[in-house]
Enzyme design. Structure first.
Site, PDB file in Angstrom:
ATOM      1  N   GLU A  78       1.042  -1.227  -0.057  1.00  0.00           N
ATOM      2  CA  GLU A  78       0.055  -0.572   0.163  1.00  0.00           C
ATOM      3  C   GLU A  78       0.513   1.319  -0.193  1.00  0.00           C
ATOM      4  OE1 GLU A  78      -4.490   0.491   1.617  1.00  0.00           O
ATOM      5  OE2 GLU A  78      -3.009  -0.218   2.492  1.00  0.00           O
ATOM      6  N   CYS A  84       2.604   3.423  11.335  1.00  0.00           N
ATOM      7  CA  CYS A  84       2.820   4.728  12.082  1.00  0.00           C
ATOM      8  C   CYS A  84       2.478   5.444  11.175  1.00  0.00           C
ATOM      9  CB  CYS A  84       4.738   4.146  12.025  1.00  0.00           C
ATOM     10  SG  CYS A  84       4.865   5.264  13.164  1.00  0.00           S
ATOM     11  N   LYS A  93      -0.492  12.454  16.031  1.00  0.00           N
ATOM     12  CA  LYS A  93      -0.015  13.386  17.153  1.00  0.00           C
ATOM     13  C   LYS A  93      -0.221  14.927  16.386  1.00  0.00           C
ATOM     14  CE  LYS A  93       1.716   9.919  19.072  1.00  0.00           C
ATOM     15  NZ  LYS A  93       0.942   8.479  18.563  1.00  0.00           N
ATOM     16  N   GLY A 254     -10.707   0.196  25.179  1.00  0.00           N
ATOM     17  CA  GLY A 254      -9.278  -0.714  25.496  1.00  0.00           C
ATOM     18  C   GLY A 254      -9.129   1.536  26.230  1.00  0.00           C
ATOM     19  N   GLY A 256      -6.090   1.664  26.687  1.00  0.00           N
ATOM     20  CA  GLY A 256      -3.905   1.548  26.066  1.00  0.00           C
ATOM     21  C   GLY A 256      -4.040   3.112  25.832  1.00  0.00           C
ATOM     22  N   ARG A 345      -4.872  -5.921  17.798  1.00  0.00           N
ATOM     23  CA  ARG A 345      -4.229  -5.651  16.442  1.00  0.00           C
ATOM     24  C   ARG A 345      -3.616  -7.394  16.173  1.00  0.00           C
ATOM     25  NH1 ARG A 345      -3.194  -1.201  14.725  1.00  0.00           N
ATOM     26  NH2 ARG A 345      -2.665  -1.982  12.922  1.00  0.00           N
ATOM     27  N   ASP A 385       6.236  -5.055  14.186  1.00  0.00           N
ATOM     28  CA  ASP A 385       4.808  -5.547  14.755  1.00  0.00           C
ATOM     29  C   ASP A 385       4.727  -6.929  14.054  1.00  0.00           C
ATOM     30  OD1 ASP A 385       4.440  -3.342  15.475  1.00  0.00           O
ATOM     31  OD2 ASP A 385       2.051  -2.428  14.788  1.00  0.00           O
ATOM     32  N   HIS A 518      19.186  23.891  35.230  1.00  0.00           N
ATOM     33  CA  HIS A 518      17.785  24.958  36.124  1.00  0.00           C
ATOM     34  C   HIS A 518      17.717  25.940  35.210  1.00  0.00           C
ATOM     35  CE1 HIS A 518      16.070  26.119  39.431  1.00  0.00           C
ATOM     36  NE2 HIS A 518      16.406  27.192  39.756  1.00  0.00           N
TER      37      HIS A 518
END
Length: 540
Positions: A78, A84, A93, A254, A256, A345, A385, A518
């Site tokens: 594809e 992702c 995001k 879900g 997660g 998934r 995956d 700092h």
């Protein structure tokens, strides 16, 4: 003892002109051999490495293989970038960033900034911005392929034998297209930078080695009464990231990373959101303290969180779905416009004839022999995956580099999974690396724990981001840092320091002696290390 002198054929025939003439004639009739080039081992193959799948694991593996001198082909059914880039990390995001900016404006009065006319989201521009980012990133992969002389073939691959695949058109459902169309088979001179048109021809390709990087896809849970797809108001994460509208109400199954991130987005866009998670806490694979805190903070934003609960059944209504949620003995009916399935998934292995060549499959995907990432077919490796292991883009990329390096150097190096960061991009963000407290204790380790809130930090006050904390888990005897866990602003960037600490097997003493600038949010890490040693400076 002297050796006998070898007989010289010319001497033995010196008295015979006839014999000499016969010998010369025979020699002249011997044909002159043509120069034969010694073939390289891969000359019988179309390429050294064929990578199947162009997600963050596959395209990175391909580029590293090319950098190591290999001739590389990538087969992708594809779009370049895989899940992702096209339906996961990147577009989600972009959506989160827009909602976060909206909330900054809505709460600007905390920083003495007045916005008289308020703020709202232009959903059409919101979607266009998200899609433009995807298109740009996808095009960038094509440019990198061109730079590294990588051939990209669009199509679906299945194995003929261990060194040969047949590539044909992808016959599965085609996802929503974003951006201009490209072409199906692009060589090094013309990379496919956008969306390839479906390949309508069959071709065969041989390779010395293969890397399986097909990724995973959403699965549908069997919920009684819940039937239909996007048009009926039953969304997967793929549907949510290309949402055609903002639902008035949504139940997300879900809790997660996927569930809480989309919960944050759609709540911020104006949906009435309910998250249902069957485990006792949100983000259940991370440290318990993180899940508990995230649940509180999302609840404060208006998201209803049901943990230890299940979606028992659903019933179609005129405007959406009536969902029956059960928690222990309590049952609640919740009516929503959309149900978003954010659980589960599956590895993309179907129809590839992997078992035909000796690649073994388990219920989660492709089985690897060990952490070298080699499968039971010696010239085939698997990453990301598709192995059913850790489903994170950055893990797939690292595994891709590891696999092709093993292939092209002949090494059998084992991948190191000790220092893998996990991030959740809600607001506040969540990040974790290494062992959780419960995991370390389950291993029988005697641990010490340090914790420090962001609330008292000067930087946190200055930017009005005081929610959250840093938690450090360490070995009590030697002080080795075992885990670093954070929830708060910018922690997905800060976690890199925790990853380095675990990778380098650093101790609490070393990290506490490391100067932290700092004022920064990272000072909370220093204080947490010190707290684990029993002497945090700023802990009341």
């Amino acid at each position: 003892m002297s050796r006998p002198k070898p007989q010289n054929i010319l001497t033995s025939t010196a008295g015979s002109a006839s014999a000499m003439a016969t010998l010369v004639s025979e020699i002249e009739r011997i044909p002159t051999p043509e120069e034969q080039l010694q073939p390289m081992p891969n000359d019988s193959f179309d390429c050294d490495v064929c990578v199947i799948g162009a997600g963050p694991g596959g395209y990175v593996a391909a580029i590293r293989a090319a950098q190591l001198g290999a001739k590389v082909v990538v087969v992708e059914k594809e779009y370049l970038g895989g899940t992702c880039l096209n339906w996961g990390c990147i577009p989600s995001k972009a959506m989160i960033a827009s909602v976060e900016r909206l909330q900054h404006i809505q709460h600007a009065d905390k920083l003495a900034v007045e916005v008289p006319d308020g703020a709202k989201v232009n959903f059409e521009k919101f979607s266009a911005r998200r899609d433009k980012i995807v298109q740009t990133q996808r095009g960038g992969i094509g440019i990198l392929f061109k730079k590294n002389n990588i051939r990209h073939i669009e199509g679906f691959a299945k194995f003929v034998d261990a060194h040969t695949i047949e590539i044909g058109p992808w016959e599965g459902p085609r996802s929503e297209v974003r951006g201009p169309e490209g072409q199906g088979d692009k060589g090094p001179s013309e990379p496919n930078t956008q969306n390839p048109t479906p390949n309508t021809t069959q071709q065969r390709l041989s390779a010395k080695n293969f890397v399986l990087a097909m990724g995973s896809s959403c699965i549908r849970l069997n919920i009684p009464g819940l039937e239909g797809g996007r048009e009926e108001g039953v969304w997967t994460s793929d549907d949510a990231v290309t949402a055609p509208f903002v639902p008035t109400s949504m139940l997300i199954l879900g809790g997660g990373a996927v569930g809480v991130e989309f919960g944050y987005v759609f709540n911020g866009l104006g949906s009435k959101v309910t998250v249902v998670e069957m485990m006792p806490n949100l983000i259940p694979t991370m440290d318990t303290d993180l899940g508990v805190e995230l649940g509180k903070l999302l609840g404060r934003q208006g998201i209803k969180v049901h943990t230890g609960a299940t979606l028992e059944r659903a019933e179609k209504t005129k405007d959406g779905w009536k969902c029956t949620v059960k928690k222990g003995t309590e049952v609640e009916e919740i009516e929503v416009q959309v149900v978003l399935l954010g659980v589960g998934r599956k590895a993309n292995t179907e129809g590839m004839d992997l078992e035909k060549i000796g690649v073994k499959l388990h219920r989660r995907g492709v089985e690897v022999v060990d952490d070298s990432l080699k499968t039971h077919c010696p010239n085939v490796y698997a990453i990301g995956d598709v192995t059913g292991r850790i489903q994170l883009a950055h893990v797939a990329s690292a595994e891709g580099i590891h696999a092709v390096t093993n292939i092209l150097t002949g090494a059998d190096k084992q991948f190191d999974y000790r220092a893998v960061p996990s991030c959740v991009y809600t607001v506040p963000e969540v990040a974790s690396v290494g062992l959780t407290q419960s995991e370390a204790e389950a291993q029988g380790r005697d641990v010490t724990v340090g914790k420090f809130l962001f609330r008292p930090l000067g930087k946190a006050m200055a930017i009005a981001e005081q929610d959250g904390f840093v938690k450090v888990v360490a070995d009590k005897q030697y002080g080795e840092v075992l885990g670093v866990h954070m929830i708060g602003a910018h922690v997905t960037d800060m976690i890199a320091a925790g990853v380095a600490a675990i990778k380098m097997e650093a101790t609490l003493e070393v990290m506490a002696e490391t100067i932290h600038a700092h004022p920064t949010m990272a000072e909370a890490m220093l204080e947490a290390y010190e707290d684990a040693m029993g002497h945090a400076i700023h802990k009341a």
